[in-house]
Design a protein around this motif. Structure first.
Motif, PDB file in Angstrom:
ATOM      1  N   LEU A 139      73.743  52.326  35.852  1.00 51.92           N
ATOM      2  CA  LEU A 139      73.331  52.883  34.705  1.00 51.92           C
ATOM      3  C   LEU A 139      73.381  51.756  33.608  1.00 51.92           C
ATOM      4  O   LEU A 139      72.392  51.862  32.778  1.00 51.92           O
ATOM      5  CB  LEU A 139      73.844  54.073  34.271  1.00 51.92           C
ATOM      6  N   GLN A 140      74.263  50.826  33.576  1.00 50.51           N
ATOM      7  CA  GLN A 140      74.515  49.938  32.548  1.00 50.51           C
ATOM      8  C   GLN A 140      73.405  48.868  32.680  1.00 50.51           C
ATOM      9  O   GLN A 140      72.849  48.274  31.667  1.00 50.51           O
ATOM     10  CB  GLN A 140      75.667  49.208  32.513  1.00 50.51           C
ATOM     11  N   ILE A 141      72.866  48.488  34.021  1.00 49.70           N
ATOM     12  CA  ILE A 141      71.835  47.583  34.306  1.00 49.70           C
ATOM     13  C   ILE A 141      70.540  48.217  33.733  1.00 49.70           C
ATOM     14  O   ILE A 141      69.741  47.382  33.226  1.00 49.70           O
ATOM     15  CB  ILE A 141      71.851  47.202  35.563  1.00 49.70           C
ATOM     16  N   VAL A 142      70.275  49.315  34.067  1.00 55.00           N
ATOM     17  CA  VAL A 142      69.186  50.229  33.566  1.00 55.00           C
ATOM     18  C   VAL A 142      68.919  50.066  32.125  1.00 55.00           C
ATOM     19  O   VAL A 142      67.865  49.712  31.662  1.00 55.00           O
ATOM     20  CB  VAL A 142      69.077  51.576  34.096  1.00 55.00           C
ATOM     21  N   LEU A 143      70.020  50.302  31.544  1.00 58.34           N
ATOM     22  CA  LEU A 143      69.957  50.366  29.989  1.00 58.34           C
ATOM     23  C   LEU A 143      69.644  49.080  29.201  1.00 58.34           C
ATOM     24  O   LEU A 143      69.102  48.903  28.508  1.00 58.34           O
ATOM     25  CB  LEU A 143      71.280  51.071  29.346  1.00 58.34           C
ATOM     26  N   SER A 144      70.370  48.078  29.897  1.00 61.80           N
ATOM     27  CA  SER A 144      70.266  46.561  29.515  1.00 61.80           C
ATOM     28  C   SER A 144      68.727  46.184  29.725  1.00 61.80           C
ATOM     29  O   SER A 144      68.043  45.339  28.778  1.00 61.80           O
ATOM     30  CB  SER A 144      71.249  45.721  30.078  1.00 61.80           C
ATOM     31  N   PHE A 145      68.310  46.459  30.933  1.00 62.20           N
ATOM     32  CA  PHE A 145      66.837  46.147  31.295  1.00 62.20           C
ATOM     33  C   PHE A 145      65.933  46.704  30.215  1.00 62.20           C
ATOM     34  O   PHE A 145      65.057  46.073  29.644  1.00 62.20           O
ATOM     35  CB  PHE A 145      66.606  46.763  32.566  1.00 62.20           C
ATOM     36  N   GLY A 146      66.236  48.039  29.842  1.00 57.68           N
ATOM     37  CA  GLY A 146      65.239  48.686  28.991  1.00 57.68           C
ATOM     38  C   GLY A 146      65.320  47.941  27.676  1.00 57.68           C
ATOM     39  O   GLY A 146      64.515  47.999  26.791  1.00 57.68           O
ATOM     40  N   LEU A 147      66.675  47.729  27.078  1.00 59.22           N
ATOM     41  CA  LEU A 147      66.941  47.235  25.833  1.00 59.22           C
ATOM     42  C   LEU A 147      66.297  45.801  25.663  1.00 59.22           C
ATOM     43  O   LEU A 147      65.439  45.695  24.720  1.00 59.22           O
ATOM     44  CB  LEU A 147      68.418  46.754  25.722  1.00 59.22           C
ATOM     45  N   SER A 148      66.198  45.003  26.619  1.00 55.21           N
ATOM     46  CA  SER A 148      65.260  43.713  26.674  1.00 55.21           C
ATOM     47  C   SER A 148      63.784  44.027  26.694  1.00 55.21           C
ATOM     48  O   SER A 148      63.115  43.394  25.966  1.00 55.21           O
ATOM     49  CB  SER A 148      65.697  42.898  27.981  1.00 55.21           C
ATOM     50  N   ALA A 149      63.318  44.724  27.546  1.00 58.70           N
ATOM     51  CA  ALA A 149      61.960  45.037  27.399  1.00 58.70           C
ATOM     52  C   ALA A 149      61.532  45.697  26.143  1.00 58.70           C
ATOM     53  O   ALA A 149      60.473  45.239  25.799  1.00 58.70           O
ATOM     54  CB  ALA A 149      61.532  46.157  28.721  1.00 58.70           C
ATOM     55  N   LEU A 150      62.383  46.433  25.562  1.00 61.16           N
ATOM     56  CA  LEU A 150      61.938  47.081  24.108  1.00 61.16           C
ATOM     57  C   LEU A 150      61.834  46.182  23.168  1.00 61.16           C
ATOM     58  O   LEU A 150      60.892  46.280  22.230  1.00 61.16           O
ATOM     59  CB  LEU A 150      62.862  48.292  23.941  1.00 61.16           C
ATOM     60  N   LEU A 151      62.943  45.159  23.132  1.00 62.64           N
ATOM     61  CA  LEU A 151      62.806  44.235  22.129  1.00 62.64           C
ATOM     62  C   LEU A 151      61.621  43.362  22.235  1.00 62.64           C
ATOM     63  O   LEU A 151      60.862  42.902  21.405  1.00 62.64           O
ATOM     64  CB  LEU A 151      64.150  43.453  22.234  1.00 62.64           C
ATOM     65  N   PHE A 152      61.197  42.845  23.556  1.00 69.24           N
ATOM     66  CA  PHE A 152      59.920  42.238  23.873  1.00 69.24           C
ATOM     67  C   PHE A 152      58.729  42.999  23.393  1.00 69.24           C
ATOM     68  O   PHE A 152      57.727  42.107  22.918  1.00 69.24           O
ATOM     69  CB  PHE A 152      59.891  42.007  25.315  1.00 69.24           C
ATOM     70  N   LEU A 153      58.655  44.283  23.644  1.00 67.89           N
ATOM     71  CA  LEU A 153      57.630  45.097  23.260  1.00 67.89           C
ATOM     72  C   LEU A 153      57.239  44.949  21.512  1.00 67.89           C
ATOM     73  O   LEU A 153      56.335  44.719  21.141  1.00 67.89           O
ATOM     74  CB  LEU A 153      57.779  46.437  23.417  1.00 67.89           C
ATOM     75  N   VAL A 154      58.533  44.904  20.713  1.00 60.95           N
ATOM     76  CA  VAL A 154      58.484  44.915  19.331  1.00 60.95           C
ATOM     77  C   VAL A 154      57.820  43.537  18.966  1.00 60.95           C
ATOM     78  O   VAL A 154      57.193  43.258  18.307  1.00 60.95           O
ATOM     79  CB  VAL A 154      59.744  45.105  18.512  1.00 60.95           C
ATOM     80  N   THR A 155      58.782  42.397  19.606  1.00 65.47           N
ATOM     81  CA  THR A 155      58.638  41.039  18.979  1.00 65.47           C
ATOM     82  C   THR A 155      57.369  40.294  19.554  1.00 65.47           C
ATOM     83  O   THR A 155      56.825  39.382  18.735  1.00 65.47           O
ATOM     84  CB  THR A 155      59.944  40.137  19.310  1.00 65.47           C
TER      85      THR A 155
END
Length: 243
Positions: A193-209
Motif C-alpha cells: 500500500l505504501q508503494i501504491v500511494l507513493s506511486f500515485g503521489l509522484s504521478a499526481l505531482l507530474f500531472l500538476v507540474t
C-alpha cells in the motif's frame, strides 16, 4: 462487508456524476482561452491539495522511506516513459495535429482518478463519516478535473463525442477503483500500500507540474489565473479538515 460495499458503490456515483457533468459542460460550451486557463489553474490547485492533504500525510505516517522512494521513483519513471512513448516527434507535429490526443494528460488523470477511488474505498473502511465527507470532497475535485480534461481535449482537436466519451471512461475508472479499494486493498500489506500511494503521489505531482500548469500558462498570466490555483487548493484543504 456487503453494507460497506453498497455504500461505496452509491457514494462513488456522486464523484462520477460530477466529473461527467463537468466534462459535458466544457464539451458543449467550449471555454475561451482565459476561462480555459482558469479552469486548468483551479484543477491544478485541487489536485495539488489532494496530494498535500490526503496522500502525503499517509505516506509520511508509515515511516517507510525505502518503500516511499521505490514507489515515488516508479511513478516518476512511468510518467516520463509514457510521455516519451506518446509524445509525437517534431516532424509529425509539424505535418499534422489533427486527432492528436494529449495521452500524457489522459494517463496522468486516469492515475489521479484511480488513486482517488482507492482512497474513497479505504475511507469507508475507516468509517461512514470519513467516507461520506471524502466522497463530497472528491466530487469537487473530479468536477474541476472533468472540465479541465474536456477543455484540453477540445484544444487537441478531439470531437465533442470523443472528448465526452473519454471523460466518461475516466469517470468509470473511479467507480471501479473505489470498489477495489474497499475489497482487495484491505487485504494488501502495508508495504504494498505504501508503494501504491507513493506511486500515485509522484504521478499526481507530474500531472500538476508537467501537464495542467504548463497548459494553463500558454496565455499571459494574470492575478485571476493565479488566484484560481490557490482557490482550488484552499477549497480542498478546508474540505480535508472534515475528513
Amino acid at each position: 462487508m456487503s453494507q460497506i460495499f453498497l455504500k461505496v458503490l452509491l457514494f462513488s456515483l456522486i464523484p462520477v456524476f460530477t466529473m461527467i457533468v463537468g466534462g459535458g459542460f466544457a464539451t458543449l460550451r467550449k471555454p475561451g482561452a482565459n476561462l480555459r486557463s482558469i479552469i486548468l489553474h483551479f484543477a491544478a490547485g485541487v489536485v495539488f491539495s489532494v496530494v498535500a492533504v490526503e496522500i502525503l500525510p499517509d505516506v509520511i505516517r508509515n515511516h517507510s522511506p525505502v518503500l516511499a522512494t521505490i514507489g515515488f521513483v516508479l511513478g516518476f519513471m512511468a510518467m516520463i516513459g509514457i510521455r516519451k512513448l506518446t509524445e509525437p516527434s517534431e516532424t509529425v507535429r509539424k505535418r499534422s495535429t489533427e486527432n492528436s490526443l494529449p495521452w500524457g494528460l489522459l494517463i496522468a488523470v486516469a492515475v489521479d482518478v484511480l488513486i482517488d477511488g482507492l482512497l474513497l474505498g479505504i475511507g469507508f473502511s475507516a468509517g461512514n463519516t470519513e467516507g461520506m465527507l471524502l466522497a463530497f470532497a472528491l466530487s469537487v475535485e473530479l468536477l474541476s478535473l472533468g472540465m479541465a480534461t474536456a477543455t484540453e481535449l477540445g484544444e487537441n482537436y478531439a470531437s465533442k463525442k470523443q472528448a465526452f466519451g473519454l471523460v466518461v471512461a475516466l469517470a468509470s475508472v473511479f467507480l471501479v477503483s473505489a470498489i477495489l479499494g474497499v475489497t482487495f486493498l484491505q487485504s494488501l500489506s502495508h508495504q504494498v500500500l505504501q508503494i501504491v500511494l507513493s506511486f500515485g503521489l509522484s504521478a499526481l505531482l507530474f500531472l500538476v507540474t508537467e501537464e495542467l500548469l504548463i497548459e494553463a500558462h500558454e496565455i499571459e498570466e494574470t492575478t485571476w489565473h493565479t488566484s484560481a490555483f490557490f482557490a482550488g487548493f484552499l477549497l480542498f484543504m478546508i474540505l480535508g479538515m472534515y475528513v
